[in-house]
Enzyme design. Structure first.
Site, PDB file in Angstrom:
ATOM      1  N   HIS A 216     -12.260 -11.238   3.151  1.00 15.17           N
ATOM      2  CA  HIS A 216     -12.128  -9.936   2.611  1.00 15.17           C
ATOM      3  C   HIS A 216     -11.401 -10.283   1.144  1.00 15.17           C
ATOM      4  CE1 HIS A 216      -9.955  -6.108   2.120  1.00 15.17           C
ATOM      5  NE2 HIS A 216      -8.912  -6.504   2.374  1.00 15.17           N
TER       6      HIS A 216
ATOM      7  N   HIS B  21      -1.860 -11.225   8.209  1.00 11.00           N
ATOM      8  CA  HIS B  21      -0.442 -10.779   8.268  1.00 11.00           C
ATOM      9  C   HIS B  21       0.238 -10.555   9.554  1.00 11.00           C
ATOM     10  CE1 HIS B  21      -1.089  -9.070   4.229  1.00 11.00           C
ATOM     11  NE2 HIS B  21      -2.057  -8.208   4.722  1.00 11.00           N
TER      12      HIS B  21
ATOM     13  N   ASP C 153      -7.309  -8.674   7.848  1.00  8.93           N
ATOM     14  CA  ASP C 153      -6.261  -7.594   8.159  1.00  8.93           C
ATOM     15  C   ASP C 153      -6.077  -6.956   9.551  1.00  8.93           C
ATOM     16  OD1 ASP C 153      -4.792  -7.207   5.587  1.00  8.93           O
ATOM     17  OD2 ASP C 153      -6.814  -6.635   4.641  1.00  8.93           O
TER      18      ASP C 153
ATOM     19  N   ASP D 171      -4.358  -9.891  -1.810  1.00  9.78           N
ATOM     20  CA  ASP D 171      -3.050 -10.303  -1.100  1.00  9.78           C
ATOM     21  C   ASP D 171      -3.707 -11.620  -0.362  1.00  9.78           C
ATOM     22  OD1 ASP D 171      -4.347  -8.218   0.306  1.00  9.78           O
ATOM     23  OD2 ASP D 171      -2.710  -8.379   1.732  1.00  9.78           O
TER      24      ASP D 171
ATOM     25  N   HIS E 294     -10.577  -3.485   7.257  1.00 10.87           N
ATOM     26  CA  HIS E 294     -10.232  -2.189   6.916  1.00 10.87           C
ATOM     27  C   HIS E 294     -10.783  -1.930   5.379  1.00 10.87           C
ATOM     28  CE1 HIS E 294      -6.404  -2.842   4.002  1.00 10.87           C
ATOM     29  NE2 HIS E 294      -7.141  -4.092   3.809  1.00 10.87           N
TER      30      HIS E 294
ATOM     31  N   TYR F  31       1.301  -0.430  11.146  1.00 10.97           N
ATOM     32  CA  TYR F  31       0.054  -1.146  10.202  1.00 10.97           C
ATOM     33  C   TYR F  31      -1.363  -0.378  10.694  1.00 10.97           C
ATOM     34  CZ  TYR F  31      -2.509  -5.350   8.753  1.00 10.97           C
ATOM     35  OH  TYR F  31      -3.409  -6.123   7.872  1.00 10.97           O
TER      36      TYR F  31
ATOM     37  N   GLU G 279      -9.351  -8.328  -0.977  1.00 11.06           N
ATOM     38  CA  GLU G 279      -8.030  -7.856  -1.639  1.00 11.06           C
ATOM     39  C   GLU G 279      -7.161  -8.719  -2.143  1.00 11.06           C
ATOM     40  OE1 GLU G 279      -6.207  -4.784   0.884  1.00 11.06           O
ATOM     41  OE2 GLU G 279      -5.045  -4.039  -1.004  1.00 11.06           O
TER      42      GLU G 279
ATOM     43  N   HIS H  22       0.827  -1.190   0.083  1.00 11.38           N
ATOM     44  CA  HIS H  22      -0.137  -0.018   0.057  1.00 11.38           C
ATOM     45  C   HIS H  22       1.057   1.127   0.097  1.00 11.38           C
ATOM     46  CE1 HIS H  22      -4.240  -1.440   1.638  1.00 11.38           C
ATOM     47  NE2 HIS H  22      -3.518  -2.320   0.906  1.00 11.38           N
TER      48      HIS H  22
HETATM   49 FE1  FEO Z   1      -6.350  -5.600   2.594  1.00 12.72          FE
HETATM   50 FE2  FEO Z   1      -3.964  -7.469   3.591  1.00 12.72          FE
HETATM   51  O1  FEO Z   1      -5.290  -6.951   2.532  1.00 12.72           O
END
Ligand code: FEO
Length: 407
Positions: free
Chosen positions: A84, A235, A172, A88, A153, A200, A86, A26
């Protein structure tokens, strides 16, 4: 490829990947990261929670296969839960479904279903069921409880609680960008981990602070917060002791700050720098902590991290052609994007500048900072090089700003 799955509880495995050499995420600097996915074995159904990022399928798949071997179960996934959308955490969702069971049940939030479709354009033939807070799934002796978590998020974010074990798969939220060889919080010093978690939060979650407060309220009201024994984010490290990170999220989300001021500046001929140094001296004279950033060398993501728990900032930029020195622009865009308005903390700001002729930087920076949620309480607009009198004034303004946060 060989890669071991890590057992995190009876019949629950980490099957994520380590992205050792990832250096930005990001747009902010990271020392590597992990994309965590989890395989949960119920008596009747095997569930995969989340997925991994591009270029990482082989490592992920090797761990998935190893989990099946460790558990002595057939290579079949009955349920896919996508917390989620996204990339990743979802890049190989389709491939994993195709490999492990095209007839599997698939669950996600309604927004996640929409977002998956808009990113991959290849889910139309699969039925993904929308779930939200209150929905549950029995997988045989074990229950998955879905908890909507919009803006923690993204609008599609969701948590999944493995109820009997008290494991919250939070995607996340509660994550950290670190690439360590061991998987648990207890394997590394807690202070370092919380520091990474702060970076983060500051850069990725700040905007969702009002939703976080509501979510904590809801988890308290329903009593679910007491059921959480472990937090398994998408993560970084798994929180076997969730207390410290829950406490920190409660603080960051409600704007609890320290007696600390972050000074941020750029300079052309060292005049604005002299002001920055004197302002810092003034702040220190009031026994308030200072963090100093020089935007020619430092990164906005580190500045944002320190602003999160600072009660005030002092921001300086030289005036160039009636505007703020452009090199400060990157920092200003970050502040506008992250936006501390929602944290509920009122952050004061002092703006300072050295100008050559008519000025203009202070006015523009004031407007921009107010848009980003700061209250500008003081300014210092100096013609060319500050003399002793002006330096004294800068010292006093620093001291005054420090006193204002202690009142
Ligand atoms: Fe919102 Fe770790 O992706």
């Amino acid at each position: 490829m060989k890669a071991n799955a890590v057992k995190i509880a009876e019949g629950v495995y980490w099957v994520g990947v380590i992205h050792w050499n990832s250096r930005t995420f990001h747009g902010y600097g990271i020392p590597g990261t992990t994309y965590n996915a989890y395989l949960v074995f119920g008596e009747e159904k095997t569930v995969l929670i989340d997925n991994v990022y591009r270029g990482m399928f082989e490592q992920f798949d090797a761990r998935v296969r190893d989990a099946f071997v460790q558990e002595g179960r057939d290579f079949k996934i009955d349920v896919f839960v996508q917390n989620h959308s996204e990339m990743d955490h979802s890049t190989f969702l389709r491939e994993t479904i195709e490999k492990y069971n095209l007839d599997a049940e698939i669950y996600a939030s309604a927004n996640c279903i929409k977002f998956l479709d808009a990113q991959y354009h290849n889910f139309a033939d699969l039925e993904i069921k929308a779930v939200a807070t209150g929905d549950e799934l029995d997988i045989g002796g074990r229950t998955l409880k879905f908890i909507s978590a919009p803006m923690l998020h993204w609008p599609d974010s969701m948590f999944t609680l493995l109820a009997e074990d008290g494991i919250l798969f939070s995607n996340d939220a509660f994550g950290q960008h670190v690439a360590y060889s061991k998987r648990f919080d207890e394997d590394y010093p807690l202070d370092n981990l919380l520091k990474e978690a702060q970076k983060y939060y500051a850069n990725l979650v700040t905007l969702g602070s009002p939703m976080l407060r509501m979510k904590f309220q809801e988890l308290n009201d329903t009593g679910l917060i007491k059921d959480i024994k472990m937090i398994a984010p998408c993560h970084g490290q798994i929180w076997t002791n969730p207390e410290p990170i829950i406490e920190k999220y409660a603080e960051w989300g409600s704007g609890v700050c320290k007696d600390k001021i972050t000074v941020i500046y750029d300079t052309m001929h060292h005049s604005t720098e002299k002001l920055a140094y004197q302002i810092a001296e003034g702040i220190m004279s009031e026994d308030v902590e200072v963090r100093m950033y020089f935007m020619q060398e430092d990164n906005p993501d580190d500045v944002i991290t320190d602003i999160l728990d600072s009660k005030a900032i002092a921001l300086g930029a030289p005036t160039m052609m009636n505007k703020p020195f452009p090199r400060i622009g990157n920092m200003m865009y970050w502040l506008d994007c992250v936006n501390f308005k929602g944290t509920g903390s009122e952050k004061n700001a002092l703006i300072f500048s050295s100008k050559g002729w008519g000025g203009g930087a202070v006015v523009k920076l004031q407007r921009d900072l107010e848009d980003a949620g700061f209250t500008v309480t003081d300014t210092l607009d100096v013609l060319f090089v500050p003399d002793e009198g002006v330096l004294d004034e800068a010292f006093e303004k620093g001291a005054k700003l420090a006193r204002s946060i202690k009142e």
